[in-house]
Write a protein that holds these residues in place. Structure first.
Motif, PDB file in Angstrom:
ATOM      1  N   ALA A   1      38.844  -8.330  27.624  1.00 50.39           N
ATOM      2  CA  ALA A   1      38.610  -6.937  27.983  1.00 50.39           C
ATOM      3  C   ALA A   1      39.000  -6.660  29.430  1.00 50.39           C
ATOM      4  N   GLU A   2      38.973  -7.688  30.275  1.00 49.49           N
ATOM      5  CA  GLU A   2      39.310  -7.512  31.686  1.00 49.49           C
ATOM      6  C   GLU A   2      40.807  -7.540  31.933  1.00 49.49           C
ATOM      7  N   ASP A   3      41.604  -7.897  30.923  1.00 49.76           N
ATOM      8  CA  ASP A   3      43.054  -7.904  31.101  1.00 49.76           C
ATOM      9  C   ASP A   3      43.597  -6.476  31.131  1.00 49.76           C
ATOM     10  N   TRP A   4      44.844  -6.360  31.514  1.00 53.44           N
ATOM     11  CA  TRP A   4      45.531  -5.059  31.603  1.00 53.44           C
ATOM     12  C   TRP A   4      46.937  -5.260  31.014  1.00 53.44           C
ATOM     13  N   PRO A   5      47.035  -5.348  29.660  1.00 52.12           N
ATOM     14  CA  PRO A   5      48.265  -5.836  29.037  1.00 52.12           C
ATOM     15  C   PRO A   5      49.307  -4.780  28.726  1.00 52.12           C
ATOM     16  N   GLN A   6      49.058  -3.519  29.089  1.00 48.29           N
ATOM     17  CA  GLN A   6      50.001  -2.455  28.772  1.00 48.29           C
ATOM     18  C   GLN A   6      49.760  -1.279  29.696  1.00 48.29           C
ATOM     19  N   PHE A   7      50.604  -0.252  29.598  1.00 46.20           N
ATOM     20  CA  PHE A   7      50.460   0.929  30.417  1.00 46.20           C
ATOM     21  C   PHE A   7      49.074   1.540  30.239  1.00 46.20           C
ATOM     22  N   ARG A   8      48.350   1.720  31.364  1.00 41.85           N
ATOM     23  CA  ARG A   8      47.008   2.301  31.412  1.00 41.85           C
ATOM     24  C   ARG A   8      45.937   1.400  30.818  1.00 41.85           C
ATOM     25  N   GLY A   9      46.230   0.105  30.653  1.00 38.02           N
ATOM     26  CA  GLY A   9      45.187  -0.833  30.299  1.00 38.02           C
ATOM     27  C   GLY A   9      45.004  -1.059  28.824  1.00 38.02           C
ATOM     28  N   ILE A  10      44.010  -1.896  28.505  1.00 33.81           N
ATOM     29  CA  ILE A  10      43.849  -2.369  27.136  1.00 33.81           C
ATOM     30  C   ILE A  10      43.476  -1.243  26.178  1.00 33.81           C
TER      31      ILE A  10
ATOM     32  N   ASP B   1      51.912 -14.355  23.361  1.00 36.58           N
ATOM     33  CA  ASP B   1      53.039 -15.268  23.587  1.00 36.58           C
ATOM     34  C   ASP B   1      54.319 -14.560  23.994  1.00 36.58           C
ATOM     35  N   SER B   2      54.280 -13.237  24.224  1.00 37.44           N
ATOM     36  CA  SER B   2      55.521 -12.526  24.526  1.00 37.44           C
ATOM     37  C   SER B   2      55.308 -11.382  25.511  1.00 37.44           C
ATOM     38  N   VAL B   3      56.398 -11.021  26.173  1.00 38.92           N
ATOM     39  CA  VAL B   3      56.492  -9.834  27.012  1.00 38.92           C
ATOM     40  C   VAL B   3      57.518  -8.910  26.362  1.00 38.92           C
ATOM     41  N   TYR B   4      57.187  -7.626  26.258  1.00 36.82           N
ATOM     42  CA  TYR B   4      58.094  -6.651  25.658  1.00 36.82           C
ATOM     43  C   TYR B   4      58.419  -5.599  26.705  1.00 36.82           C
TER      44      TYR B   4
ATOM     45  N   CYS C   1      54.642  -4.450  27.988  1.00 39.44           N
ATOM     46  CA  CYS C   1      53.383  -4.740  27.309  1.00 39.44           C
ATOM     47  C   CYS C   1      53.386  -6.203  26.875  1.00 39.44           C
ATOM     48  N   LEU C   2      52.194  -6.744  26.631  1.00 35.22           N
ATOM     49  CA  LEU C   2      52.016  -8.175  26.413  1.00 35.22           C
ATOM     50  C   LEU C   2      51.207  -8.445  25.164  1.00 35.22           C
ATOM     51  N   ASP C   3      51.530  -9.530  24.474  1.00 36.65           N
ATOM     52  CA  ASP C   3      50.583 -10.152  23.568  1.00 36.65           C
ATOM     53  C   ASP C   3      50.398 -11.591  24.040  1.00 36.65           C
TER      54      ASP C   3
ATOM     55  N   ILE D   1      48.851  -7.253  33.267  1.00 41.86           N
ATOM     56  CA  ILE D   1      48.168  -8.495  33.650  1.00 41.86           C
ATOM     57  C   ILE D   1      47.516  -9.112  32.431  1.00 41.86           C
ATOM     58  N   ALA D   2      47.683 -10.419  32.269  1.00 45.24           N
ATOM     59  CA  ALA D   2      46.961 -11.165  31.234  1.00 45.24           C
ATOM     60  C   ALA D   2      46.965 -12.642  31.595  1.00 45.24           C
ATOM     61  N   ALA D   3      45.844 -13.308  31.317  1.00 47.40           N
ATOM     62  CA  ALA D   3      45.712 -14.751  31.489  1.00 47.40           C
ATOM     63  C   ALA D   3      46.130 -15.205  32.880  1.00 47.40           C
ATOM     64  N   GLY D   4      45.766 -14.430  33.890  1.00 42.13           N
ATOM     65  CA  GLY D   4      46.030 -14.831  35.263  1.00 42.13           C
ATOM     66  C   GLY D   4      47.459 -14.664  35.726  1.00 42.13           C
ATOM     67  N   LYS D   5      48.266 -13.921  34.979  1.00 37.95           N
ATOM     68  CA  LYS D   5      49.659 -13.677  35.362  1.00 37.95           C
ATOM     69  C   LYS D   5      49.916 -12.177  35.417  1.00 37.95           C
ATOM     70  N   VAL D   6      50.807 -11.785  36.321  1.00 37.79           N
ATOM     71  CA  VAL D   6      51.192 -10.392  36.513  1.00 37.79           C
ATOM     72  C   VAL D   6      52.664 -10.250  36.145  1.00 37.79           C
ATOM     73  N   TYR D   7      52.987  -9.208  35.381  1.00 42.72           N
ATOM     74  CA  TYR D   7      54.365  -8.966  34.951  1.00 42.72           C
ATOM     75  C   TYR D   7      54.779  -7.576  35.419  1.00 42.72           C
ATOM     76  N   LEU D   8      56.019  -7.460  35.860  1.00 44.66           N
ATOM     77  CA  LEU D   8      56.489  -6.215  36.459  1.00 44.66           C
ATOM     78  C   LEU D   8      58.005  -6.124  36.295  1.00 44.66           C
ATOM     79  N   THR D   9      58.525  -4.904  36.275  1.00 48.38           N
ATOM     80  CA  THR D   9      59.977  -4.717  36.228  1.00 48.38           C
ATOM     81  C   THR D   9      60.457  -3.973  37.473  1.00 48.38           C
ATOM     82  N   CYS D  10      61.705  -4.176  37.800  1.00 55.32           N
ATOM     83  CA  CYS D  10      62.366  -3.425  38.860  1.00 55.32           C
ATOM     84  C   CYS D  10      63.865  -3.445  38.575  1.00 55.32           C
ATOM     85  N   TYR D  11      64.662  -2.857  39.455  1.00 59.88           N
ATOM     86  CA  TYR D  11      66.115  -2.855  39.242  1.00 59.88           C
ATOM     87  C   TYR D  11      66.815  -3.053  40.574  1.00 59.88           C
ATOM     88  N   SER D  12      68.093  -3.385  40.507  1.00 64.76           N
ATOM     89  CA  SER D  12      68.874  -3.621  41.723  1.00 64.76           C
ATOM     90  C   SER D  12      70.344  -3.348  41.446  1.00 64.76           C
TER      91      SER D  12
END
Length: 482
Positions: A23-32, A143-146, A139-141, A69-80
């Motif tokens: 419940a404390e994770d934040w696996p998608q836009f605007r949280g769980i 075993d995957s990042v989408y 978003c996260l489950d 955020i999930a399982a102690g990891k943070v995921y983010l996108t950017c561009y260059s």
């Protein structure tokens, strides 16, 4: 969070297909729960470069997406590579997107996956230049990042950054860009491809093949949400131009529609106890609709206040949000739509594109250029704190909260805000470099399957895709959405 709040969150996690994550994770836009709420109770209300800043990491490029955020990891996108400033001489062929993973405790980068964009894209000017080319939140489950990158498609990778599959969901672009975020339901990842194809599309999580699609989505830059309807039914709800739309997330079948926002729509809806709340429009308006209906459904109430960009939050019977350009914070009675307060924020925030976060009895509003406003979550306006920006670049992404920490992103850096216990460790700072050379990884092309078109108004069943796909590495997975 009070006892009632904890019970509500448990009910959400039980009713919607979200578990195995915490419940404390934040696996998608605007949280769980997709509503901007967090069970965190001890977030700082004040921070600066020397106070309650646990770490900072410089990013390899800008972006308008939010951290997950999930399982102690943070995921983010950017561009260059292209679109770093208006009027530069870069070529669109240099445009790349980056998917990044960091350790939540330290900010240390775990991996980076850069992918070449499919071009041509819209030129970096006007509204497109306000948020760039990485505005959809991953978003996260378990075993995957989408990720979703507009005409470049939807991509899936494992939690170590290895790509599994890519799938296009349309070829069109818009001068305002693409910004909707994917949502997971059971074995599918669902995307609002209003810009790319005018469709709502569900793809199989295993290989990216199309599960179903539904046309009729118009002028919608918001993300669909899952809503618990009466009878423990789950509905997929989207705010489209002129109407709210309810769908069966298993099949894509339209269930109901109701009068909605009479304009193009950027804010995502939220739901509480089976009531869907939507705001939007340049002139400002809002509407509440009960989920679970069939056919033509009438609103519970309508109001003439809203925001053209920011989504609201719900707390103890009230709705809260800010106007994107007027610098005004609002509170409305969720039962009636009556405005309780309309209060200008000081100092003036310029513009606000990020959606708020509710945590510990406070609401966090992130402005584009003048920092974060902390307002008490109660029907009497109280500005708890104003925190100046941590750098001089624009902030479009919404905050993410997990493990007592709040993640803020700007076009330059990712910041971790949390209680500094005064152990003298200082703030960790990491520099990934700029300009598309993140972590020394090569820049790859997504392996994208050819999109299968569908007829207007027709729900399509799975069809074989023509491009390569990547099978999951785990035969038995616990999914975010069951």
């Amino acid at each position: 969070m009070n006892r009632l709040g904890k019970l509500s969150l448990v009910l959400i996690l039980t009713a919607l297909p979200c578990p195995a994550l915490q419940a404390e994770d934040w696996p998608q836009f605007r949280g769980i729960a997709q509503d901007g709420s967090s069970p965190a109770t001890a977030l700082p209300t004040r921070w600066s470069a020397s106070e309650n800043l646990l770490w900072k990491v410089d990013l390899p490029g800008p972006g308008g997406s939010s951290p997950v955020i999930a399982a102690g990891k943070v995921y983010l996108t950017c561009y260059s590579g292209y679109g770093l400033r208006e009027g530069d001489n870069a070529e669109q062929s240099e445009l790349s997107r980056h998917v990044l993973c960091f350790d939540l405790k330290t900010g240390k980068q775990q991996w980076s996956f850069p992918a070449k964009a499919l071009v041509p894209e819209e030129r970096f000017q006007g509204f497109q230049a306000l948020h760039g080319y990485a505005s959809s939140t991953p978003c996260l489950d378990n075993d995957s990042v989408y990720v979703f990158f507009g005409k470049s498609g939807v991509g899936c990778m494992d939690l170590k950054g290895k790509p599994r599959w890519g799938q296009k969901v349309g070829d069109k672009t818009h001068s305002w860009g693409s910004a909707t975020s994917p949502v997971l339901y059971k074995n599918t990842v669902i995307v609002n491809a209003s810009v790319e194809s005018g469709e709502l599309v569900a793809l199989n999580k295993r290989n990216g093949s199309k599960a179903w699609s539904q046309r009729g989505v118009r002028e919608a830059w918001n993300s669909p949400i899952l809503v618990k309807a009466p009878g423990n039914k789950v509905e997929l709800v989207l705010s489209s131009q002129g109407e709210l739309q309810g769908y069966d997330p298993d099949t894509g079948k339209p269930l109901w529609r109701a009068p909605g926002i009479q304009d193009y729509v950027c804010p995502s809806v939220i739901a509480h106890d089976g009531i869907v709340y939507a705001i939007g429009a340049r002139s400002g308006m809002g509407v509440a609709v009960k989920a679970g209906g069939r056919g033509e459904v009438q609103p519970i109430w309508e109001m003439k206040k809203g925001s053209n960009v920011c989504s609201p939050v719900f707390h103890e019977g009230y709705l809260y949000w800010t106007h994107e350009s007027r610098g005004v914070a609002y509170c409305a009675d969720a039962k009636t739509g009556e405005i309780v307060y309309e209060q200008r924020l000081e100092p003036r925030p310029d513009t606000i594109y990020a959606s708020p976060v509710l945590a510990g009895g406070n609401i966090y509003y992130v402005s584009r250029n003048n920092g974060t406003y902390v307002v008490a979550a109660k029907p009497q306006f109280q500005l708890v704190a104003h925190n100046p920006p941590l750098d001089r670049t624009t902030s479009n992404g919404s905050p993410a909260v997990a493990d007592g920490k709040m993640l803020l992103r700007s076009n330059e850096a990712l910041y971790c805000i949390g209680r500094n216990l005064g152990w003298g460790l200082g703030t960790r700072s990491w520099d990934l470099g700029r300009g598309g050379k993140a972590a020394g990884r090569r820049t790859d092309q997504w392996s994208v399957s050819k999109r299968v078109s569908s007829s207007v108004g027709e729900t399509r069943r799975p069809e074989r895709t023509s491009g390569p796909s990547y099978a999951p590495s785990h035969s038995a997975t616990r999914r975010l959405l069951r």
